[in-house]
Motif scaffolding. Structure first.
Motif, short mmCIF file in Angstrom:
data_model
loop_
_atom_site.label_atom_id
_atom_site.label_comp_id
_atom_site.label_asym_id
_atom_site.label_seq_id
_atom_site.Cartn_x
_atom_site.Cartn_y
_atom_site.Cartn_z
N SER A 1 25.73 -10.95 36.80
CA SER A 1 27.07 -11.12 37.38
C SER A 1 27.11 -10.82 38.88
O SER A 1 28.06 -11.16 39.54
CB SER A 1 28.08 -10.24 36.66
N ALA B 1 29.99 -1.61 30.19
CA ALA B 1 28.84 -2.43 30.55
C ALA B 1 28.73 -2.59 32.07
O ALA B 1 27.66 -2.40 32.64
CB ALA B 1 28.95 -3.80 29.88
N PHE B 2 29.83 -2.92 32.73
CA PHE B 2 29.78 -3.17 34.17
C PHE B 2 29.66 -1.88 34.99
O PHE B 2 28.90 -1.83 35.95
CB PHE B 2 30.99 -3.99 34.63
N LEU C 1 34.31 -13.41 29.69
CA LEU C 1 32.93 -13.11 30.06
C LEU C 1 31.99 -14.11 29.40
O LEU C 1 31.08 -14.64 30.02
CB LEU C 1 32.60 -11.68 29.64
N SER D 1 37.73 -4.83 23.64
CA SER D 1 36.80 -5.64 24.42
C SER D 1 36.86 -5.25 25.89
O SER D 1 35.84 -5.25 26.59
CB SER D 1 37.12 -7.13 24.26
N THR D 2 38.04 -4.88 26.38
CA THR D 2 38.19 -4.45 27.77
C THR D 2 37.36 -3.18 28.02
O THR D 2 36.66 -3.09 29.04
CB THR D 2 39.68 -4.19 28.10
N LYS E 1 24.67 -10.71 30.76
CA LYS E 1 25.86 -11.11 31.53
C LYS E 1 26.10 -10.12 32.67
O LYS E 1 26.42 -10.52 33.79
CB LYS E 1 27.10 -11.17 30.64
N VAL E 2 25.97 -8.84 32.36
CA VAL E 2 26.21 -7.81 33.37
C VAL E 2 25.16 -7.90 34.49
O VAL E 2 25.50 -7.88 35.67
CB VAL E 2 26.19 -6.40 32.73
N LEU F 1 25.24 -9.39 26.22
CA LEU F 1 26.19 -8.65 27.05
C LEU F 1 25.48 -8.04 28.26
O LEU F 1 25.95 -8.16 29.39
CB LEU F 1 26.90 -7.57 26.22
N ASP G 1 36.00 -11.27 23.09
CA ASP G 1 35.21 -11.38 24.32
C ASP G 1 34.95 -10.02 24.93
O ASP G 1 35.70 -9.58 25.81
CB ASP G 1 35.93 -12.28 25.33
N LYS H 1 33.65 -4.03 28.27
CA LYS H 1 33.28 -4.62 29.56
C LYS H 1 33.21 -3.55 30.64
O LYS H 1 32.32 -3.57 31.49
CB LYS H 1 34.28 -5.72 29.93
N GLN H 2 34.15 -2.61 30.62
CA GLN H 2 34.12 -1.53 31.62
C GLN H 2 32.85 -0.70 31.50
O GLN H 2 32.21 -0.40 32.50
CB GLN H 2 35.36 -0.63 31.46
#
Length: 167
Positions: free
Chosen positions: A166, A136-137, A45, A129-130, A162-163, A159, A12, A133-134
Motif C-alpha cells: 500500500s 494491520a496498517f 481494501l 473490519s475497521t 495488501k498492507v 491482508l 472487507d 485494518k488499523q
C-alpha cells in the motif's frame, strides 16, 4: 420447503466474527448464501472477487454455504437466491439500534423476508473490519501474530500483502 438464508456484508476483510456468524447461521438453515455487497460509496481494501475467493476458501468444507457478490439492495439479492431469511450479526448495543432500523426498512420493502439476529460470541464482539485494518496498517504489516487473533488463517497472507504493497 428449503430454508435458505442470506448473510450479507462487505466483509472487507472477513473476520473471525463473520466466520462465526456464518457457521452458526449455516447450522440453522438448509442453505446459507454469503452475499458480498459491493457498495460504491466505500473504498474497500480487497476487490469483491478477492473477498469472494477468501470466503470460498474459508467455507470450502461447509457444504451448505455458497458465496456470491451482489450490487443493489440486500432484499433484492435475497429474493434472487430464493432466500426467506436474512441473518445479521450483532456485536454491541449500538449495532442493535442500527440493525433494528435496517430490519424495519427491509421488512417494509420485503415483508416476505424475515431477519434473524445472531449475537456475536463474546470473544468476537469487539472485532470489526475497521479494527483489523488499523492493526494491520499501524503495525506496518509486522502484526501477523496480533492479526491471527482476529481473522481466519486464509485472510492472513493476503491482508499482510495488501498492507506491504500500500505504500
Amino acid at each position: 420447503m428449503k430454508r435458505i438464508a442470506v448473510y450479507a456484508g462487505t466483509f472487507d476483510p472477513v473476520t473471525l466474527g463473520h466466520e462465526d456468524i456464518a457457521i452458526r447461521g449455516a447450522a440453522l438453515f438448509d442453505e446459507m448464501v454469503i452475499g458480498i455487497g459491493i457498495n460504491p460509496d466505500k473504498q474497500p481494501l480487497f476487490a469483491p472477487e478477492e473477498r469472494q475467493e477468501l470466503m470460498q476458501e474459508i467455507f470450502r468444507e461447509t457444504s451448505n454455504v455458497t458465496v456470491k457478490c451482489f450490487t443493489g439492495l440486500t432484499v433484492d439479492f435475497a429474493r434472487s437466491v430464493g432466500a426467506n431469511v436474512m441473518v445479521r450479526g450483532v456485536r454491541t448495543v449500538s449495532d442493535i439500534d442500527t440493525e433494528f432500523t435496517m430490519a424495519l426498512a427491509n421488512h417494509t420493502i420485503a415483508p416476505d423476508l424475515e431477519t434473524v439476529f445472531l449475537m456475536a460470541a463474546e470473544s468476537y464482539s469487539h472485532i470489526s473490519s475497521t479494527l483489523i485494518k488499523q492493526i494491520a496498517f499501524m503495525g506496518q504489516g509486522k502484526s501477523a501474530e496480533q492479526l491471527r487473533k482476529f481473522v481466519p488463517e486464509p485472510v492472513m497472507a493476503p491482508l499482510l500483502d495488501k498492507v506491504r504493497n500500500s505504500g
